[in-house]
Design a protein around this motif. Structure first.
Motif, short mmCIF file in Angstrom:
data_model
loop_
_atom_site.label_atom_id
_atom_site.label_comp_id
_atom_site.label_asym_id
_atom_site.label_seq_id
_atom_site.Cartn_x
_atom_site.Cartn_y
_atom_site.Cartn_z
N ILE A 173 0.85 -1.19 0.00
CA ILE A 173 0.00 0.00 0.00
C ILE A 173 0.88 1.24 0.00
O ILE A 173 1.89 1.29 0.71
N VAL A 174 0.50 2.23 -0.77
CA VAL A 174 1.12 3.55 -0.72
C VAL A 174 0.01 4.55 -0.38
O VAL A 174 -1.00 4.63 -1.08
N VAL A 175 0.19 5.30 0.71
CA VAL A 175 -0.82 6.27 1.13
C VAL A 175 -0.15 7.62 1.34
O VAL A 175 1.00 7.70 1.77
N ALA A 176 -0.87 8.68 1.01
CA ALA A 176 -0.35 10.04 1.18
C ALA A 176 -1.42 10.93 1.79
O ALA A 176 -2.62 10.73 1.58
N LEU A 177 -0.97 11.91 2.54
CA LEU A 177 -1.90 12.89 3.11
C LEU A 177 -2.31 13.94 2.08
O LEU A 177 -3.32 14.62 2.25
N GLU A 178 -1.51 14.06 1.01
CA GLU A 178 -1.78 15.07 -0.02
C GLU A 178 -1.20 14.60 -1.34
O GLU A 178 -0.12 14.00 -1.37
N GLN A 179 -1.93 14.86 -2.43
CA GLN A 179 -1.40 14.65 -3.78
C GLN A 179 -1.43 15.98 -4.53
O GLN A 179 -2.44 16.68 -4.49
N THR A 180 -0.35 16.29 -5.19
CA THR A 180 -0.32 17.55 -5.95
C THR A 180 -0.76 17.35 -7.39
O THR A 180 -1.13 18.31 -8.07
N SER B 193 -8.89 16.14 -7.13
CA SER B 193 -8.50 17.10 -6.10
C SER B 193 -8.14 16.35 -4.82
O SER B 193 -8.92 15.57 -4.30
N SER B 194 -6.92 16.63 -4.32
CA SER B 194 -6.40 15.86 -3.18
C SER B 194 -5.80 16.78 -2.13
O SER B 194 -4.61 16.70 -1.80
N PRO B 195 -6.60 17.70 -1.55
CA PRO B 195 -6.06 18.63 -0.55
C PRO B 195 -5.60 17.91 0.71
O PRO B 195 -6.15 16.87 1.08
N LYS B 196 -4.61 18.46 1.38
CA LYS B 196 -3.98 17.82 2.53
C LYS B 196 -4.96 17.56 3.66
O LYS B 196 -5.74 18.45 4.05
N ASN B 197 -4.95 16.35 4.17
CA ASN B 197 -5.74 15.93 5.33
C ASN B 197 -7.25 16.06 5.12
O ASN B 197 -8.01 16.14 6.09
N ARG B 198 -7.69 16.04 3.87
CA ARG B 198 -9.13 16.17 3.62
C ARG B 198 -9.74 14.89 3.07
O ARG B 198 -10.96 14.79 2.97
N GLY B 199 -8.90 13.93 2.70
CA GLY B 199 -9.43 12.70 2.13
C GLY B 199 -8.46 11.55 2.27
O GLY B 199 -7.41 11.67 2.91
N ASN C 173 -13.29 11.40 -0.79
CA ASN C 173 -13.46 12.70 -0.14
C ASN C 173 -14.07 12.48 1.24
O ASN C 173 -15.18 11.98 1.36
N ILE C 174 -13.34 12.86 2.29
CA ILE C 174 -13.82 12.60 3.64
C ILE C 174 -14.28 13.88 4.33
O ILE C 174 -15.41 13.98 4.80
N PHE C 175 -13.42 14.87 4.41
CA PHE C 175 -13.78 16.12 5.10
C PHE C 175 -14.13 17.22 4.09
O PHE C 175 -13.68 17.20 2.95
N LYS C 176 -14.91 18.16 4.54
CA LYS C 176 -15.34 19.25 3.68
C LYS C 176 -14.14 20.05 3.19
O LYS C 176 -13.20 20.32 3.94
N ASP C 177 -14.19 20.45 1.92
CA ASP C 177 -13.15 21.27 1.35
C ASP C 177 -13.74 22.05 0.18
O ASP C 177 -14.52 21.51 -0.61
N GLU C 178 -13.36 23.29 0.06
CA GLU C 178 -13.93 24.15 -0.98
C GLU C 178 -13.64 23.63 -2.39
O GLU C 178 -14.47 23.75 -3.28
N SER C 179 -12.47 23.03 -2.58
CA SER C 179 -12.11 22.56 -3.91
C SER C 179 -13.02 21.42 -4.36
O SER C 179 -13.21 21.20 -5.56
N VAL C 180 -13.58 20.67 -3.41
CA VAL C 180 -14.51 19.59 -3.73
C VAL C 180 -15.92 20.13 -3.88
O VAL C 180 -16.61 19.85 -4.87
N SER C 181 -16.38 20.93 -2.92
CA SER C 181 -17.75 21.44 -2.96
C SER C 181 -17.99 22.34 -4.16
O SER C 181 -19.11 22.43 -4.67
N ALA C 182 -16.92 23.00 -4.64
CA ALA C 182 -17.06 23.91 -5.79
C ALA C 182 -17.40 23.16 -7.07
O ALA C 182 -17.92 23.75 -8.02
N LEU C 183 -17.12 21.85 -7.10
CA LEU C 183 -17.38 21.08 -8.32
C LEU C 183 -18.87 20.90 -8.59
O LEU C 183 -19.29 20.75 -9.73
N GLY C 184 -19.68 20.89 -7.53
CA GLY C 184 -21.12 20.73 -7.73
C GLY C 184 -21.55 19.29 -7.88
O GLY C 184 -22.61 18.89 -7.40
#
Length: 320
Positions: free
Chosen positions: A108-115, A126-132, A210-221
């Motif tokens: 397994i490879v897991v990351a807190l953030e992907q750029t 979209s992979s913001p830090k500590n949000r998913g 997507n686990i926690f709320k984040d503007e980059s996710v909610s903006a997608l609609g």
């Protein structure tokens, strides 16, 4: 990774208080060592309560994937032999591919953030830090390449069942790789393979949730997250979620290797969200509207297009 941290975390996961002396006695270490490792767990985001004459108690889990808890899961896993934990990376898929030659078995490879996280058809994830959750699993099945569609369906069922059990939601599957809640996408996965002579030697499956709320996710609609979908007073326990996820991946991967798709077909159909809807299907440069009729014994989608022709969809982008 500190083995003592892992053992202390196991002891703290009971609902009872446990004294520092009892932990020290069980682990055959000093109370000072216990205290240092508890402080280390606190820096990972664990809220650990200390009460005089009662001991320690775990109050809250971190709001991100814990490396210590994940290491505990991997060490006890019958499938995965090791894991790589990263603070940030371009893509867990890239990292997983780079490790193929130097690592054996499943990992397994897991990351807190992907750029530069990506999904199917090279779409950005979209992979913001500590949000998913952003992870890739590597499996080595040695199966015909034609079996990969079945793999996707088994894994989609593992993901959907995990989300429902861990968070009390009702998720559905959009054939073949997406998980939805209330008609919005909460998770997807990208399956890539290494093959020779039409035999798959490695599957690299990248999963995003997507686990926690984040503007980059909610903006997608069209997307959602777990935090927006659960009951307001329900806590998000990521350690419990990861335990259920790893377990279900192990179970459904074993079933994939040993059982035909027919063994899960009815359960999969009960979670499918593509039936009785107008679908826009794009495959090999052609787009058309259709309605899904069924999923066959091989896992391919059968649809009725606007011209009245029944088609068998092998690989496509589907819009609801």
């Amino acid at each position: 990774m500190s083995n003592m941290k892992q053992e202390i975390l196991k002891l703290l996961k009971s609902d009872q208080f446990i004294s520092g002396q009892e932990m020290a006695d069980r682990l055959k270490v000093s109370r000072t060592a216990v205290w240092k490792n508890i402080n280390a767990l606190k820096t990972e985001g664990y809220s650990i309560e200390s009460v005089t004459r009662k001991g320690y108690h775990l109050r809250e889990h971190p709001r991100y994937i814990s490396p210590t808890a994940l290491e505990v899961l991997v060490e006890s896993s019958p499938l995965f032999s090791h894991m790589e934990y990263l603070e940030t990376t371009e893509s867990t898929q890239i990292e997983a591919f780079q490790k193929l030659e130097n690592k054996d078995g499943a990992y397994i490879v897991v990351a807190l953030e992907q750029t530069k996280g990506r999904g199917r058809f090279s779409r950005q994830w979209s992979s913001p830090k500590n949000r998913g959750l952003y992870l890739s699993i590597v499996l080595r099945p040695n199966i015909p390449i034609t079996e990969i569609i079945r793999f996707n369906l088994f894994i989609s069922l593992a993901l959907s069942r995990t989300l429902d059990a861990a968070f009390g939601v009702q998720s559905g599957i959009k054939w073949p790789n997406d998980i939805y809640i209330n008609n919005r996408k909460v998770s997807g996965f990208l399956t890539e393979v290494v093959s020779e002579s039409n035999v798959i030697s490695a599957i690299i499956c990248g999963i995003g949730i997507n686990i926690f709320k984040d503007e980059s996710v909610s903006a997608l609609g069209t997307a959602t997250d777990i935090e927006s979908e659960i009951e307001p007073d329900r806590a998000i326990d990521l350690d419990d979620f990861m335990r259920k996820l790893i377990h279900n991946i192990e179970v459904y991967y074993d079933r994939f290797i040993n059982e035909p798709f027919s063994s899960i077909r009815e359960e999969w159909k009960s979670r499918a969200i593509v039936f009785n809807k107008d679908l826009k299907i794009t495959e090999t440069g052609e787009s058309y509207m259709a309605k899904a009729l069924d999923i066959d014994q091989d896992g391919f989608l059968e649809v009725l297009d606007e011209a009245g022709e029944i088609r068998r969809v092998v690989s496509a982008d589907i819009e609801l």
